[in-house]
Design a protein around this motif. Sequence first.
Motif, PDB file in Angstrom:
ATOM      1  N   TRP A   1       0.844  -1.204   0.000  1.00 19.29           N
ATOM      2  CA  TRP A   1       0.000   0.000   0.000  1.00 19.29           C
ATOM      3  C   TRP A   1       0.874   1.247   0.000  1.00 19.29           C
ATOM      4  CZ3 TRP A   1      -1.120   4.446   2.643  1.00 19.29           C
ATOM      5  CH2 TRP A   1      -2.379   5.012   2.483  1.00 19.29           C
TER       6      TRP A   1
ATOM      7  N   TRP B   1       2.422   2.282  -3.420  1.00 16.45           N
ATOM      8  CA  TRP B   1       1.530   3.014  -4.319  1.00 16.45           C
ATOM      9  C   TRP B   1       1.215   4.407  -3.770  1.00 16.45           C
ATOM     10  CZ3 TRP B   1       1.392   1.156  -8.934  1.00 16.45           C
ATOM     11  CH2 TRP B   1       1.515  -0.222  -9.139  1.00 16.45           C
TER      12      TRP B   1
ATOM     13  N   THR C   1       3.628   7.120  -4.902  1.00 17.09           N
ATOM     14  CA  THR C   1       3.766   7.373  -6.335  1.00 17.09           C
ATOM     15  C   THR C   1       4.060   8.853  -6.593  1.00 17.09           C
ATOM     16  OG1 THR C   1       2.295   5.563  -6.964  1.00 17.09           O
ATOM     17  CG2 THR C   1       2.488   7.376  -8.530  1.00 17.09           C
TER      18      THR C   1
ATOM     19  N   PHE D   1      -0.968   5.491 -13.445  1.00 14.55           N
ATOM     20  CA  PHE D   1      -1.009   4.272 -12.650  1.00 14.55           C
ATOM     21  C   PHE D   1      -2.442   3.887 -12.290  1.00 14.55           C
ATOM     22  CE2 PHE D   1       3.607   4.573 -10.865  1.00 14.55           C
ATOM     23  CZ  PHE D   1       4.090   4.421 -12.160  1.00 14.55           C
TER      24      PHE D   1
ATOM     25  N   LYS E   1      -3.697   9.538  -4.507  1.00 11.04           N
ATOM     26  CA  LYS E   1      -2.674   8.539  -4.197  1.00 11.04           C
ATOM     27  C   LYS E   1      -3.218   7.487  -3.230  1.00 11.04           C
ATOM     28  CE  LYS E   1       1.374  11.497  -4.923  1.00 11.04           C
ATOM     29  NZ  LYS E   1       2.642  11.964  -4.352  1.00 11.04           N
TER      30      LYS E   1
ATOM     31  N   LEU F   1      -5.411   5.217  -5.240  1.00 14.33           N
ATOM     32  CA  LEU F   1      -4.563   4.295  -6.004  1.00 14.33           C
ATOM     33  C   LEU F   1      -4.053   3.181  -5.106  1.00 14.33           C
ATOM     34  CD1 LEU F   1      -2.742   3.401  -8.395  1.00 14.33           C
ATOM     35  CD2 LEU F   1      -1.088   5.140  -7.651  1.00 14.33           C
ATOM     36  N   ALA F   2      -3.512   3.547  -3.939  1.00 10.45           N
ATOM     37  CA  ALA F   2      -2.944   2.559  -3.027  1.00 10.45           C
ATOM     38  C   ALA F   2      -3.997   1.567  -2.567  1.00 10.45           C
ATOM     39  CB  ALA F   2      -2.312   3.261  -1.831  1.00 10.45           C
TER      40      ALA F   2
ATOM     41  N   ALA G   1      -5.272  -0.674  -5.645  1.00  7.63           N
ATOM     42  CA  ALA G   1      -4.259  -1.639  -6.066  1.00  7.63           C
ATOM     43  C   ALA G   1      -4.078  -2.730  -5.016  1.00  7.63           C
ATOM     44  CB  ALA G   1      -2.939  -0.930  -6.334  1.00  7.63           C
TER      45      ALA G   1
END
Length: 411
Positions: A254, A257, A260, A268, A295, A298-299, A302
């Motif tokens: 986590w 990501w 990033t 991403f 972000k 995203l984390a 993902a």
Amino acid sequence: MSTNPFLEEAQARGFVHQCTDQDGLADALNAGRVAAYVGYDCTADSLHVGSLVSIMLMRLLQRHGHQPVPLLGGGTTKIGDPSGKDESRKMLTAEAIGANMAGIARNFAPFLRFGEGEAFVVDNADWLDGLGYIPLLREVGVHFTVNRMLTMDSVRLRLDREQPLTFLEFNYMVLQSYDFRELHRRHGVVLQMGGSDQWGNIVSGVDLVRRTDGAQVFGLTVPLLTTASGAKMGKTASGAVWLSAERLSPYDYWQFWRNTDDANVGRFLRLFTDLGLAEIARLEALGGAEINEAKKTLATEATTLLHGAEAARQAADTAERVFEQGADEGLPVYEVDSAQLAIHGQLYRLFTESGLTASNGEARRLIRSGGGRLNDLPIDDETRMLTEADLLRGYAKLSAGKKTHRLIRLK
């Protein structure tokens, strides 16, 4: 020009780098269900984030009703792919390759549906291990010229640098091409996908199937991603970002990501999540400190794909406790003038000025060795600047090794 929903979305998300015949592939996809494979050599017991682009492309292919076929290189790992390599790989035992195959096979389960009519894993040792050398030369070798093989990037790179390329490795292209033909004959596979460094091998396979079987098959490559510092995606100063939870915890995944670079957040999100393109466009447009929300999304997205929603939630909660409430944990705080951040915000300077290192030179060496961390992730560029996007509620955490930390706060 022919179009197809899978190809259109793959293009929009940034998956497509090269294609041998995009119109022909679109026609084949529109005509019915297509089986497509990606090959993975078994050099470790887990894949890392560098392989995730091709896995996510297989996931997208399956979402559009087609059939992904992950191929494990039980045979080709005994040789070693020279593509993108400066030197020969260490030879692995059959036992080590088998253990690595078992670990890698588990990496696909979170991303692909397996079962009757769905994705299935194949091992190229099933056909390569039984090949006779003279029959292979007579049947397949006649379709390859040394002249052309010498022009391939995988070969030219080593020769240009005057580095040894063994005859064993030189055969890799032939065997990968043979894989494509064998999968086409056994399972009707008509598409090979892979990283852009595999272009020469993929084109050779397309050509072999055409020459020997008179069939039209296709190749498609994804871009090789790099970080803002130019490093290969999935690699950090302290090692690979593994997909296996035994090698890398869901929390560290986590955090990878979450950290990033601002410029890569939108790209991403498109590549590594299932979020819709409209929502991604909204998140990508966030500016200033608000990019942190993108972000976090995203984390969490993902990590949910790989480790599940509960593991992602726990990772996000842990990060909030450590960073957003970090000032209450008693860690030393170093304040930085926000007006000077763009000029004096190099991380190596902050290591020294906050007392984590005795000099800028020591700070640079710490970062190069993988011992310097920002928000618990290795810093892969010694010239990297601290930005407001690195701050959660005004704080960022710098670490020299595992035990010495500073909270950086803007004033």
